[in-house]
Motif scaffolding. Structure first.
Motif, short mmCIF file in Angstrom:
data_model
loop_
_atom_site.label_atom_id
_atom_site.label_comp_id
_atom_site.label_asym_id
_atom_site.label_seq_id
_atom_site.Cartn_x
_atom_site.Cartn_y
_atom_site.Cartn_z
N GLY A 260 78.00 -39.36 16.25
CA GLY A 260 77.04 -38.57 17.02
C GLY A 260 75.88 -38.09 16.17
O GLY A 260 74.73 -38.08 16.61
N ALA A 263 73.61 -41.03 15.44
CA ALA A 263 72.85 -41.38 16.64
C ALA A 263 71.66 -40.44 16.81
O ALA A 263 70.54 -40.88 17.12
N LYS A 264 71.89 -39.16 16.58
CA LYS A 264 70.81 -38.18 16.69
C LYS A 264 69.76 -38.41 15.61
O LYS A 264 68.56 -38.30 15.85
N GLY A 267 67.50 -41.14 16.61
CA GLY A 267 66.82 -40.93 17.88
C GLY A 267 67.50 -41.54 19.08
O GLY A 267 66.86 -41.72 20.13
N VAL A 268 68.77 -41.88 18.97
CA VAL A 268 69.53 -42.45 20.10
C VAL A 268 70.13 -41.30 20.90
O VAL A 268 70.95 -40.54 20.39
N THR A 269 69.72 -41.13 22.13
CA THR A 269 70.19 -40.01 22.95
C THR A 269 70.81 -40.52 24.24
O THR A 269 70.26 -41.38 24.91
N HIS A 270 71.98 -39.99 24.54
CA HIS A 270 72.66 -40.30 25.79
C HIS A 270 73.73 -39.24 25.98
O HIS A 270 74.35 -38.77 25.03
N ASP A 271 73.96 -38.84 27.23
CA ASP A 271 74.94 -37.79 27.51
C ASP A 271 76.33 -38.18 27.01
O ASP A 271 77.07 -37.34 26.48
N SER A 274 76.48 -37.77 23.24
CA SER A 274 76.53 -36.33 22.91
C SER A 274 77.92 -35.76 23.20
O SER A 274 78.43 -34.94 22.43
N ASP A 278 80.48 -34.49 20.21
CA ASP A 278 80.65 -33.05 20.12
C ASP A 278 81.90 -32.73 19.29
O ASP A 278 82.98 -33.32 19.51
#
Length: 457
Positions: A260, A263-264, A267-271, A274, A278
Motif C-alpha cells: 500500500g 502504491a501511494k 501515485g497508484v490509487t484505488h479503494d 487502500s 491499511d
C-alpha cells in the motif's frame, strides 16, 4: 514559567518511576495533571486534554498494538520462534552465527515480547558461544541484545516502533519502509563494531563470566519493558506447520502494508488497494491467519490459553501508550509546542541535523533515567509529537531519532538487564560490557543513519 513547570512535570514523572517505584501509568497521569493545572490549562481543560489525548492515540494505534501482541502470543505458543532459533543454529556457520542471530532478532522476532525473545535465544547464545572462540559468549550476548532492541524500536510490529509512529502521526507504511532497513542494519553494524572491541582484550572471562547461573532458561521471569512473564511454549502437536507457514501471519501483513505504501508512493490509487494496505486490516488478516494455524496445531484449548496471555499483556500496553498520548495532549494545550518548535528551528548551521539530535537526546535522557525503552519512547514521542507540524523536518526522521535515542544504554535500572544477566550467564560487569554497551553503540550508530534519512526525506 511554562518551561519550568514542564521541567518539573517531566522530572517528577521520572523521579516517581525511578525513585519511588511508582507504576509508569500512575506517574504519567500525575505529571499530566500537574502540568495542566500549573500552566493554566484549567480543571476542565486538563481533564479534556487527558481524555482526548488518550482517545486520539487509541484511534491511531489501539487495534495495531492489540492485533500485534495477539499474533505474537499465538505464534509463540506454536513454537514458531523456537523453530527460527533452531534454524539459525543449523543453517549458518559459527563465524556468521552472531550476524544471523542479530538479523533475525531485529526483523522477525519483534512480533513477540522482549523477555520471550531472550528466553528463547539465551540457550543458543550459551551453547554456541564456545564454538565461536574464547570471545564467543560475549559476542553472541552482544548480538542478542542489539538485535532485540534494534527490532523493538525500529521494526514493525515492535511495540516501541508502533507506539512512536502512532503518537507522532507517522503512517505505519512509511515507518515500515525505513524501519525494516534501519533496524537490521543497525544491529549488524553494531555487532561488527562490538566484535572489534572484544579483540582489544576488553573481555575478562574470570570476572565477566560467572560459573554459576541463577535462573534457568525457560524459568518464569518478568521484564519491565513489557510487563509480561515468560512461560515455556505450548507443547506442540505433530501437526504444527513448517516455519515458513508459521511466519506468514507476520510476513503477509508487512507485505500488505508495504504494498500500500509503495502504491501511494508511485501515485497508484484505488479503494481496494487502500483497504488492503491499511495497517489495521493487514494486521487483522495476520491475526486471523495466526488464529487458524494455532487452532489446527494446538486445538481450541491451547489457542484460548495463548489468546488469554495476549489479552492480559495488551491491556497493560494499551493503557501506558494511551496515557503517553494524554501527556502529549496536555503539552499541546499549554502552548509549549511553540517554545519547543523554537528550539527545533533555532538558528544553526544545520537545523535538520540539530532537530534530529535534540529528539535523540530527549529520548536517550528519558531512557537513562527511567530504565524502560518503551516508556522512554512513548514519553519522548508524547513530548515531541505536538511540535512536528511547526518544524521543517520530515516527521519520519524525528520519529526514527526518538527510536534511536530510546534504546541508548539499557542498564541496571531495567528489570530486563537482570533477566538478561541471569539467562545468558554473565556477571553484572559482564552484562554492562555486553547489553549496556551494545545498546549504547546501536543508538549512536543508528543516529547518523537517521540523519541521512532527515536530509533525504
Amino acid at each position: 514559567m511554562l518551561i519550568l513547570h514542564t521541567t518539573i512535570a517531566i522530572v517528577g514523572i521520572v523521579a516517581l518511576i525511578l525513585r519511588a517505584k511508582v507504576d509508569p501509568v500512575i506517574a504519567l497521569i500525575i505529571g499530566s495533571l500537574y502540568l495542566g493545572l500549573a500552566t493554566g490549562v484549567g480543571f476542565t481543560g486538563t481533564v479534556t486534554a487527558i481524555t482526548g489525548g488518550f482517545g486520539d492515540i487509541m484511534a491511531e494505534v489501539g487495534l495495531l498494538i492489540g492485533f500485534g501482541v495477539l499474533i505474537g502470543s499465538l505464534l509463540h505458543a506454536m513454537g514458531a520462534f523456537q523453530k527460527m532459533v533452531t534454524l539459525l543454529v543449523d543453517g549458518v556457520g559459527g563465524r556468521r552465527l552472531p550476524y544471523a542471530l542479530t538479523a533475525a532478532m531485529s526483523t522477525v522476532f519483534p512480533a513477540i515480547y522482549v523477555d520471550v525473545q531472550v528466553v528463547l535465544a539465551a540457550p543458543v547464545v550459551r551453547s554456541a558461544g564456545p564454538m565461536i572462540g574464547r570471545r564467543g559468549l560475549p559476542l553472541m550476548a552482544g548480538a542478542l541484545g542489539t538485535g532485540i532492541f534494534a527490532g523493538y524500536v525500529f521494526v514493525v510490529p515492535g511495540l516501541a516502533a508502533v507506539s512512536i509512529a502512532g503518537l507522532m502521526g507517522i503512517p505505519l507504511g512509511t515507518w515500515i519502509l525505513y524501519g525494516i532497513v534501519l533496524g537490521p542494519l543497525t544491529a549488524i553494524l553494531t555487532t561488527l563494531v562490538f566484535r572489534q572491541i572484544l579483540r582489544s582484550g576488553f573481555w575478562r572471562p574470570a570476572v565477566d563470566e560467572p560459573v554459576e547461573k541463577t535462573v534457568a532458561p525457560g524459568e518464569e521471569a518478568r521484564s519491565e519493558e513489557d510487563g509480561e512473564g515468560t512461560e515455556p511454549p505450548e507443547k506442540q502437536r505433530s501437526t504444527t506447520p513448517p516455519l515458513v507457514v508459521c511466519l506468514l501471519p507476520i510476513l503477509v501483513p508487512l507485505l500488505m502494508i508495504g504494498g500500500g505504501a509503495f502504491a501511494k508512493l508511485f501515485g497508484v490509487t484505488h479503494d481496494a488497494i487502500s483497504f488492503l494496505g491499511d495497517a489495521n486490516i493487514a494486521l487483522f488478516v495476520g491475526l486471523l491467519g495466526a488464529y487458524l494455524l494455532c487452532r489446527r496445531a494446538l486445538g481450541s484449548e491451547g489457542t484460548n490459553r495463548a489468546l488469554g496471555e495476549g489479552f492480559h499483556t495488551t491491556g497493560e500496553i494499551l493503557l501506558i501508550t494511551g496515557i503517553g498520548g494524554s501527556l502529549g495532549a496536555v503539552i499541546a494545550e499549554t502552548g509549549l509546542d511553540e517554545i519547543l518548535a523554537g528550539l527545533f528551528t533555532a538558528d544553526a548551521g544545520a537545523p535538520v541535523l540539530v532537530s534530529i539530535l535534540l529528539a535523540w537526546v530527549i529520548a536517550a535522557v528519558l531512557h537513562l533515567a527511567i530504565g524502560s525503552v518503551s516508556v522512554a519512547a512513548i514519553a519522548a514521542a508524547g513530548i515531541i509529537g505536538p511540535v512536528l507540524g511547526s518544524i521543517d523536518v520530515s516527521p519520519i526522521a524525528i520519529g526514527l531519532a526518538v527510536a534511536s535515542g530510546a534504546m541508548f544504554a539499557l542498564q541496571v535500572n531495567s528489570n530486563f538487564f537482570w533477566m538478561f544477566k541471569s539467562l545468558v550467564g554473565l556477571s553484572t560487569q559482564g552484562t554492562l560490557k555486553t547489553l549496556t554497551l551494545v545498546t549504547a553503540l546501536g543508538s549512536v550508530i543508528s543516529l547518523p543513519l537517521v540523519m541521512v534519512v532527515g536530509l533525504l526525506a
